[in-house]
Design an enzyme around this catalytic site. Structure first.
Site, short mmCIF file in Angstrom:
data_model
loop_
_atom_site.label_atom_id
_atom_site.label_comp_id
_atom_site.label_asym_id
_atom_site.label_seq_id
_atom_site.Cartn_x
_atom_site.Cartn_y
_atom_site.Cartn_z
N HIS A 1 0.16 102.58 32.79
CA HIS A 1 -0.60 101.96 31.70
C HIS A 1 -1.89 101.87 32.48
CE1 HIS A 1 -1.83 99.32 28.42
NE2 HIS A 1 -0.75 99.79 28.04
N ASP B 1 6.76 102.07 25.43
CA ASP B 1 7.30 103.20 25.05
C ASP B 1 8.67 103.72 25.72
OD1 ASP B 1 5.62 103.69 22.88
OD2 ASP B 1 4.24 104.51 23.95
N1 ACO Z 1 3.88 109.52 36.14
C1 ACO Z 1 3.35 109.87 37.21
N2 ACO Z 1 2.16 109.63 37.87
C2 ACO Z 1 1.45 108.84 37.05
C3 ACO Z 1 1.84 108.39 35.79
C4 ACO Z 1 3.16 108.71 35.40
N3 ACO Z 1 3.62 108.18 34.16
N4 ACO Z 1 0.96 107.60 35.27
C5 ACO Z 1 -0.10 107.58 36.09
N5 ACO Z 1 0.23 108.49 37.28
C6 ACO Z 1 -0.58 108.79 38.62
C7 ACO Z 1 -1.79 109.65 38.17
O1 ACO Z 1 -1.36 111.20 38.51
C8 ACO Z 1 -2.84 109.23 39.28
O2 ACO Z 1 -2.16 109.77 40.35
P1 ACO Z 1 -3.60 110.30 41.33
O3 ACO Z 1 -4.30 108.92 41.72
O4 ACO Z 1 -2.66 110.59 42.75
O5 ACO Z 1 -4.23 111.21 40.82
C9 ACO Z 1 -2.63 107.91 39.12
O6 ACO Z 1 -1.33 107.57 38.80
C10 ACO Z 1 -3.64 107.03 38.24
O7 ACO Z 1 -3.17 107.58 36.81
P2 ACO Z 1 -4.34 107.89 35.71
O8 ACO Z 1 -4.13 108.92 34.64
O9 ACO Z 1 -5.92 107.97 36.33
O10 ACO Z 1 -4.43 106.54 35.02
P3 ACO Z 1 -4.98 106.08 33.75
O11 ACO Z 1 -4.95 104.79 33.54
O12 ACO Z 1 -6.00 107.02 33.28
O13 ACO Z 1 -3.60 106.66 32.60
C11 ACO Z 1 -1.82 106.44 31.34
C12 ACO Z 1 -2.80 105.57 31.99
C13 ACO Z 1 -2.28 107.50 30.33
C14 ACO Z 1 -0.75 105.43 30.25
C15 ACO Z 1 -0.96 106.94 32.34
O14 ACO Z 1 -0.10 106.07 33.10
C16 ACO Z 1 0.39 108.21 31.66
O15 ACO Z 1 -0.22 109.23 31.23
N6 ACO Z 1 1.21 107.51 31.47
C17 ACO Z 1 2.47 108.49 31.02
C18 ACO Z 1 2.27 108.47 29.37
C19 ACO Z 1 2.53 107.21 28.73
O16 ACO Z 1 3.71 106.56 28.83
N7 ACO Z 1 1.60 106.65 27.79
C20 ACO Z 1 1.97 105.38 26.83
C21 ACO Z 1 1.10 104.46 27.52
S1 ACO Z 1 1.21 102.77 26.47
C22 ACO Z 1 0.63 103.23 25.05
O17 ACO Z 1 -0.37 103.59 24.92
C23 ACO Z 1 1.18 102.40 24.06
#
Ligand code: ACO
Length: 430
Positions: A308, A365
């Protein structure tokens, strides 16, 4: 005694210095106010994805992602999920206080009375192919509501009735679009039922037999909707504010929010979680291998329902949902192999260095889809369920924005990285 005025100093290239006011919120959050920065210095700030940018001051929802705290208008999410219902929580978010008994009853009556959509709108549903994603239908239908209530285009007209309408009718539109997609007759709302029960009735009743709403399922639905009801300046809510900031009407702003919510990185994640779990099950159930793929970023895989932007601790909503998931499945006598998979994956991820070091925990979720599935709601309707829950939050933010005299049209700046000025060449010379 007036609070001490804080300022931040910013040293700029060339020895120039800017003095910026510091704004402090009620929960002691600090922000540097850069509104005058460009005028005073010629500089802008660059913050793609708004990782570090406050777009507004808001009195609606407080969230501390490090401590795992979520409060609507000061009330803990745990208390609201346990003791309130969705209509009351909606009132709280929109009006800023819990309703008295009389206000609560008047609000519920208004929601009941405005649940029908114009009969002509029924024809719209017929125009969509059966394969249509319900989010496409929902967003278009909500925009269409503005065509039926043209006074919503008048920025000086009262908004209360439009707020009631959108809150009540989205539920009807969602249920009607589901009925159309499975070829069953539309079931009209029933005024004797409460908000959540009425939705379940429109979704699952058929004219040929009686339908009794299970109190356990009705309570679970209420809790799910409450848990989704607001989450401050997320992607869809910021979209609602952005669309609304141009003066576009409430229905247009909500439709914008619905479209932003659709994406798999936002509200679409509940559908993506189930699709991920089904994929793992259909490929032999080796979830450890899937987690390994995620960690090694193979095929850009992510553990959907994890991580998140704001929570760097267990999402308090996911905690409530995990418990609810067990209760609902036990009540319905369902043993869902996807739940076992999800729990297995959570257990590994919470101990794994990759997820621990990146502070990735289950979000709202991760378990909600399994509950919706058990309730009989099809996977492609999950994000519609999220939209239904998020409505009062979107409305509250839209209202706060239009009532705020400091609101300006949302218009970020950019740093241009394209070509410098060049001469146009006629096609023969290129
Ligand atoms: N699985 C694996 N790795 C992940 C995940 C995940 N679910 N989420 C983040 N990471 C990793 C990224 O690859 C990144 O790694 P790096 O530093 O080696 O490149 C690091 O963690 C940071 O991730 P970002 O994408 O930069 O974080 P951001 O804050 O932009 O994204 C998000 C947040 C979009 C929610 C992300 O965690 C994600 O894609 N989660 C999966 C989708 C999801 O469940 N979305 C629902 C969110 S809740 C809502 O909106 C209701």
């Amino acid at each position: 005694m007036a609070p001490e005025k804080l300022t931040a100093k910013l040293s700029l290239p060339g020895g120039k210095e800017a003095s910026l006011p510091v704004i402090v919120g009620t929960e002691d959050e600090h922000a540097i106010d850069i509104r005058a920065l460009r005028n005073d210095t010629g500089y802008i700030t660059l913050d793609s994805g708004y990782m570090n940018t406050g777009s507004t001051q808001s009195a609606i929802t407080y969230l501390d992602g490090e401590a795992g705290i979520l409060r609507y208008r000061g009330y803990a999410i745990e208390d609201l999920a346990e003791h309130s219902d969705f209509a009351e929580t909606s009132y709280l978010l929109i009006n800023g206080k819990l309703p008295t008994k009389a206000e609560r009853s008047a609000f519920s009556t208004a929601l009941t009375r405005h649940s029908l959509i114009h009969e002509d709108m029924h024809h719209f549903f017929l125009g969509y192919p059966p394969t249509s994603h319900p989010m496409a239908v929902l967003s278009a239908m909500v925009t269409s509501l503005s065509a039926y209530y043209p006074d919503s285009l008048d920025r000086n007209a009262p908004v209360d009735l439009h707020i009631t309408r959108v809150l009540s009718k989205v539920r009807t539109i969602a249920a009607f679009s589901y009925k159309k997609s499975i070829g069953q007759p539309i079931i009209y709302p029933k005024n004797s039922l409460k908000y959540g029960e009425n939705f379940l009735h429109m979704m699952f009743a058929v004219p040929s037999e009686d339908y009794v709403v299970s109190p356990v399922i009705a309570k679970a639905l209420n809790q799910l909707l409450i848990l989704h009801a607001d989450h401050e300046q997320n992607c869809s809510t910021s979209t609602v504010r952005m669309v609304g900031s141009s003066g576009a009407n409430l229905y247009a702003a909500i439709a914008g929010g619905i479209l932003a919510l659709w994406g798999p990185l936002h509200g679409g994640a509940n559908q993506a979680v189930i699709e991920m779990l089904e994929h793992i099950r259909n490929h032999g159930g080796d979830y450890k291998k899937f987690i390994d793929d995620v960690k090694n970023k193979r095929d850009n895989r992510r553990l959907m329902g994890f991580g998140h932007r704001v929570y760097k601790n267990y999402d308090p909503r996911a905690k409530i949902l995990k418990k609810m998931c067990d209760e609902v499945l036990a009540h319905l006598g369902i043993k869902d192999p996807l739940l076992d998979l999800a729990k297995g994956m959570e257990e590994i991820a919470l101990k794994d260095e990759y997820f621990v070091s990146k502070k990735l925990y289950p979000n709202v979720d991760f378990y909600s889809g399994i509950i919706y599935r058990a309730m009989g709601i099809p996977t492609n309707m999950f994000t519609v369920m999220f939209a239904l829950g998020r409505l009062p939050g979107w409305i509250a933010h839209w209202k706060e924005m239009v009532e705020d005299k400091d609101t300006k049209i949302a218009r970020p700046r950019q740093i241009y990285t394209g070509e410098k000025a060049r001469k146009f060449l006629p096609v023969e010379q290129r």
